[in-house]
Scaffold this motif. Structure first.
Motif, PDB file in Angstrom:
ATOM      1  N   ASP A 117      26.578  64.230  -2.560  1.00  0.00           N
ATOM      2  CA  ASP A 117      26.973  62.979  -3.201  1.00  0.00           C
ATOM      3  C   ASP A 117      27.947  62.195  -2.328  1.00  0.00           C
ATOM      4  O   ASP A 117      27.859  60.972  -2.217  1.00  0.00           O
ATOM      5  CB  ASP A 117      27.578  63.237  -4.591  1.00  0.00           C
ATOM      6  N   TYR A 118      28.855  62.910  -1.672  1.00  0.00           N
ATOM      7  CA  TYR A 118      29.794  62.239  -0.768  1.00  0.00           C
ATOM      8  C   TYR A 118      29.073  61.654   0.436  1.00  0.00           C
ATOM      9  O   TYR A 118      29.400  60.544   0.876  1.00  0.00           O
ATOM     10  CB  TYR A 118      30.872  63.215  -0.295  1.00  0.00           C
ATOM     11  N   ALA A 119      28.091  62.379   0.966  1.00  0.00           N
ATOM     12  CA  ALA A 119      27.331  61.877   2.113  1.00  0.00           C
ATOM     13  C   ALA A 119      26.630  60.570   1.757  1.00  0.00           C
ATOM     14  O   ALA A 119      26.633  59.613   2.545  1.00  0.00           O
ATOM     15  CB  ALA A 119      26.318  62.921   2.579  1.00  0.00           C
ATOM     16  N   LEU A 120      26.031  60.511   0.569  1.00  0.00           N
ATOM     17  CA  LEU A 120      25.364  59.281   0.126  1.00  0.00           C
ATOM     18  C   LEU A 120      26.377  58.160  -0.085  1.00  0.00           C
ATOM     19  O   LEU A 120      26.122  56.999   0.261  1.00  0.00           O
ATOM     20  CB  LEU A 120      24.591  59.543  -1.163  1.00  0.00           C
ATOM     21  N   TYR A 121      27.515  58.506  -0.657  1.00  0.00           N
ATOM     22  CA  TYR A 121      28.558  57.498  -0.881  1.00  0.00           C
ATOM     23  C   TYR A 121      29.058  56.932   0.444  1.00  0.00           C
ATOM     24  O   TYR A 121      29.205  55.710   0.602  1.00  0.00           O
ATOM     25  CB  TYR A 121      29.715  58.114  -1.659  1.00  0.00           C
ATOM     26  N   LEU A 122      29.315  57.811   1.398  1.00  0.00           N
ATOM     27  CA  LEU A 122      29.806  57.356   2.698  1.00  0.00           C
ATOM     28  C   LEU A 122      28.763  56.512   3.412  1.00  0.00           C
ATOM     29  O   LEU A 122      29.095  55.501   4.056  1.00  0.00           O
ATOM     30  CB  LEU A 122      30.203  58.565   3.556  1.00  0.00           C
ATOM     31  N   LYS A 123      27.491  56.880   3.284  1.00  0.00           N
ATOM     32  CA  LYS A 123      26.423  56.075   3.891  1.00  0.00           C
ATOM     33  C   LYS A 123      26.413  54.667   3.294  1.00  0.00           C
ATOM     34  O   LYS A 123      26.276  53.674   4.007  1.00  0.00           O
ATOM     35  CB  LYS A 123      25.074  56.756   3.689  1.00  0.00           C
ATOM     36  N   GLY A 124      26.555  54.602   1.973  1.00  0.00           N
ATOM     37  CA  GLY A 124      26.628  53.288   1.343  1.00  0.00           C
ATOM     38  C   GLY A 124      27.846  52.520   1.788  1.00  0.00           C
ATOM     39  O   GLY A 124      27.790  51.309   2.018  1.00  0.00           O
ATOM     40  N   LEU A 125      28.953  53.209   1.939  1.00  0.00           N
ATOM     41  CA  LEU A 125      30.203  52.558   2.330  1.00  0.00           C
ATOM     42  C   LEU A 125      30.122  51.999   3.746  1.00  0.00           C
ATOM     43  O   LEU A 125      30.615  50.894   4.012  1.00  0.00           O
ATOM     44  CB  LEU A 125      31.349  53.564   2.227  1.00  0.00           C
ATOM     45  N   VAL A 126      29.515  52.750   4.655  1.00  0.00           N
ATOM     46  CA  VAL A 126      29.375  52.274   6.033  1.00  0.00           C
ATOM     47  C   VAL A 126      28.576  50.978   6.070  1.00  0.00           C
ATOM     48  O   VAL A 126      28.968  49.995   6.707  1.00  0.00           O
ATOM     49  CB  VAL A 126      28.700  53.348   6.914  1.00  0.00           C
ATOM     50  N   ASN A 127      27.450  50.947   5.378  1.00  0.00           N
ATOM     51  CA  ASN A 127      26.632  49.735   5.350  1.00  0.00           C
ATOM     52  C   ASN A 127      27.273  48.639   4.508  1.00  0.00           C
ATOM     53  O   ASN A 127      27.037  47.455   4.745  1.00  0.00           O
ATOM     54  CB  ASN A 127      25.237  50.061   4.801  1.00  0.00           C
ATOM     55  N   SER A 154      22.833  49.621   1.969  1.00  0.00           N
ATOM     56  CA  SER A 154      24.006  50.068   1.232  1.00  0.00           C
ATOM     57  C   SER A 154      23.675  50.243  -0.243  1.00  0.00           C
ATOM     58  O   SER A 154      24.016  51.258  -0.865  1.00  0.00           O
ATOM     59  CB  SER A 154      25.143  49.049   1.401  1.00  0.00           C
ATOM     60  N   PHE A 155      22.986  49.269  -0.812  1.00  0.00           N
ATOM     61  CA  PHE A 155      22.603  49.324  -2.222  1.00  0.00           C
ATOM     62  C   PHE A 155      21.735  50.552  -2.495  1.00  0.00           C
ATOM     63  O   PHE A 155      21.935  51.254  -3.499  1.00  0.00           O
ATOM     64  CB  PHE A 155      21.844  48.055  -2.607  1.00  0.00           C
ATOM     65  N   GLU A 156      20.772  50.832  -1.615  1.00  0.00           N
ATOM     66  CA  GLU A 156      19.869  51.963  -1.832  1.00  0.00           C
ATOM     67  C   GLU A 156      20.620  53.294  -1.786  1.00  0.00           C
ATOM     68  O   GLU A 156      20.312  54.214  -2.551  1.00  0.00           O
ATOM     69  CB  GLU A 156      18.752  51.948  -0.787  1.00  0.00           C
ATOM     70  N   ALA A 157      21.604  53.409  -0.888  1.00  0.00           N
ATOM     71  CA  ALA A 157      22.380  54.648  -0.815  1.00  0.00           C
ATOM     72  C   ALA A 157      23.201  54.839  -2.085  1.00  0.00           C
ATOM     73  O   ALA A 157      23.246  55.934  -2.661  1.00  0.00           O
ATOM     74  CB  ALA A 157      23.285  54.627   0.408  1.00  0.00           C
ATOM     75  N   PHE A 158      23.856  53.777  -2.534  1.00  0.00           N
ATOM     76  CA  PHE A 158      24.634  53.871  -3.775  1.00  0.00           C
ATOM     77  C   PHE A 158      23.722  54.146  -4.974  1.00  0.00           C
ATOM     78  O   PHE A 158      24.077  54.909  -5.869  1.00  0.00           O
ATOM     79  CB  PHE A 158      25.425  52.581  -4.004  1.00  0.00           C
ATOM     80  N   LYS A 159      22.556  53.528  -4.976  1.00  0.00           N
ATOM     81  CA  LYS A 159      21.613  53.732  -6.079  1.00  0.00           C
ATOM     82  C   LYS A 159      21.167  55.190  -6.146  1.00  0.00           C
ATOM     83  O   LYS A 159      21.103  55.785  -7.234  1.00  0.00           O
ATOM     84  CB  LYS A 159      20.401  52.818  -5.896  1.00  0.00           C
ATOM     85  N   GLU A 160      20.838  55.768  -4.996  1.00  0.00           N
ATOM     86  CA  GLU A 160      20.434  57.176  -4.975  1.00  0.00           C
ATOM     87  C   GLU A 160      21.570  58.063  -5.461  1.00  0.00           C
ATOM     88  O   GLU A 160      21.340  59.043  -6.194  1.00  0.00           O
ATOM     89  CB  GLU A 160      20.006  57.582  -3.565  1.00  0.00           C
ATOM     90  N   LEU A 161      22.785  57.721  -5.080  1.00  0.00           N
ATOM     91  CA  LEU A 161      23.941  58.495  -5.519  1.00  0.00           C
ATOM     92  C   LEU A 161      24.071  58.486  -7.045  1.00  0.00           C
ATOM     93  O   LEU A 161      24.179  59.549  -7.671  1.00  0.00           O
ATOM     94  CB  LEU A 161      25.217  57.934  -4.879  1.00  0.00           C
ATOM     95  N   VAL A 162      24.063  57.293  -7.654  1.00  0.00           N
ATOM     96  CA  VAL A 162      24.296  57.218  -9.103  1.00  0.00           C
ATOM     97  C   VAL A 162      23.117  57.764  -9.903  1.00  0.00           C
ATOM     98  O   VAL A 162      23.302  58.236 -11.025  1.00  0.00           O
ATOM     99  CB  VAL A 162      24.619  55.772  -9.534  1.00  0.00           C
ATOM    100  N   GLU A 163      21.921  57.717  -9.336  1.00  0.00           N
ATOM    101  CA  GLU A 163      20.767  58.257 -10.046  1.00  0.00           C
ATOM    102  C   GLU A 163      20.719  59.782  -9.969  1.00  0.00           C
ATOM    103  O   GLU A 163      20.400  60.454 -10.950  1.00  0.00           O
ATOM    104  CB  GLU A 163      19.475  57.670  -9.472  1.00  0.00           C
ATOM    105  N   ARG A 164      21.040  60.341  -8.810  1.00  0.00           N
ATOM    106  CA  ARG A 164      20.968  61.790  -8.642  1.00  0.00           C
ATOM    107  C   ARG A 164      22.233  62.503  -9.102  1.00  0.00           C
ATOM    108  O   ARG A 164      22.183  63.657  -9.536  1.00  0.00           O
ATOM    109  CB  ARG A 164      20.690  62.129  -7.177  1.00  0.00           C
ATOM    110  N   PHE A 165      23.371  61.801  -8.985  1.00  0.00           N
ATOM    111  CA  PHE A 165      24.651  62.419  -9.338  1.00  0.00           C
ATOM    112  C   PHE A 165      25.458  61.465 -10.226  1.00  0.00           C
ATOM    113  O   PHE A 165      26.501  60.949  -9.810  1.00  0.00           O
ATOM    114  CB  PHE A 165      25.442  62.754  -8.066  1.00  0.00           C
ATOM    115  N   PRO A 166      24.968  61.206 -11.441  1.00  0.00           N
ATOM    116  CA  PRO A 166      25.634  60.225 -12.309  1.00  0.00           C
ATOM    117  C   PRO A 166      27.066  60.587 -12.670  1.00  0.00           C
ATOM    118  O   PRO A 166      27.866  59.705 -13.000  1.00  0.00           O
ATOM    119  CB  PRO A 166      24.737  60.184 -13.548  1.00  0.00           C
TER     120      PRO A 166
END
Length: 274
Positions: A117-127, A154-166
């Motif tokens: 979840d952190y990896a996805l969040y950081l990916k979204g944050l970078v973009n 960025s949106f897609e990374a955050f979206k995957e995060l909230v969908e997989r790890f709400p």
């Protein structure tokens, strides 16, 4: 008995040659492989030193240490942590491409990691930072097409995060940033539509306003998109379409200042709302 005196130049020649040879030998030693100061360090010490270097802003040195740690602690949780810390160091060092590559590799190699979840969040944050840079120039200058790939990634990374790890600790912030990105993308479309309208390119303005309305629902930019649509149809002497646009605008924004005041004067960059 005949003796031979050597000249001063001939006496000095061997001495100078010896000095030159010594310098060459010293230079050869200096150019040899640099000693690895981390050779005797344990993985934990290497991790601690890397974190200290990063905290001090020495990102290049920290990245080197994290890379060494990945190799020495391969197959352990510490190696995974080193990957994530290295990605963050790249991010702080302004190296977005390297940060994303490191995170993509982590996500691919460790799909079951508790830190995913952190990896996805950081990916979204970078973009997301690329996104801010992308739209940060929008104030009062003319605009044409701009690449929006970073914002969408960025949106897609955050979206995957909230969908997989709400329930992730990073999910609430990710949701807020998703809302901001959608508003940013919609506003960018409307800004371009306004650019075309003001230059008399009414068909292009209609196309961009319609794109904003189709792709982004329930966003603040909808109000101006409808107004641009109405005004562009009026300029093209298409009264039926203009009336339809006005009807939708009045139904959704009955107190819209666009209907009484027209376009707003630019008072500053819209992105400072974040």
């Amino acid at each position: 008995m005949k003796t031979h005196r050597l000249s001063a130049d001939r006496l000095r020649a061997p001495t100078l040659s010896a000095i030159a040879l010594g310098i060459a030998l010293l230079a050869g030693c200096a150019s040899g492989p640099e000693k690895d100061v981390t050779a005797g360090w344990s993985p934990n010490k290497l991790y601690a030193e890397a974190m200290d270097e990063r905290a001090a802003g020495n990102y290049d040195k920290a990245i080197q240490y994290f890379e060494k740690l990945e190799g020495r602690a391969a197959g352990t949780p510490l190696a995974q942590q080193a990957q994530l810390e290295k990605a963050y160091a790249h991010y702080k060092n302004g190296e977005q491409a390297q940060a994303i590559a490191t995170l993509d590799r982590f996500i691919k190699l460790h799909p079951a990691s508790p830190a995913l979840d952190y990896a996805l969040y950081l990916k979204g944050l970078v973009n997301f930072n690329d996104n801010l840079g992308l739209f940060g120039f929008i104030s009062q200058q003319d605009l044409s097409e701009r690449d929006q790939k970073a914002a969408k990634d960025s949106f897609e990374a955050f979206k995957e995060l909230v969908e997989r790890f709400p329930d992730s600790r990073y999910a609430p912030d990710a949701r807020q940033r998703m809302t901001y990105i959608v508003n940013s993308l919609a506003q960018s479309e409307v800004h371009v539509a306004r650019y075309y309208y003001r230059r008399g390119a009414f068909v292009a303005a209609i196309n961009r306003a319609q794109a904003a309305l189709k792709d982004y629902q329930n966003v603040p930019a909808t109000e101006e998109a409808l107004y641009i649509l109405m005004k562009s149809y009026e300029a093209l002497e298409m009264p039926d379409q203009a009336r339809d646009a006005r009807r939708v605008l009045e139904a959704n924004f009955p107190a819209s200042p666009f209907l009484t005041q027209g376009f707003r004067r630019d008072s500053g960059p819209w992105w400072k709302l974040w």
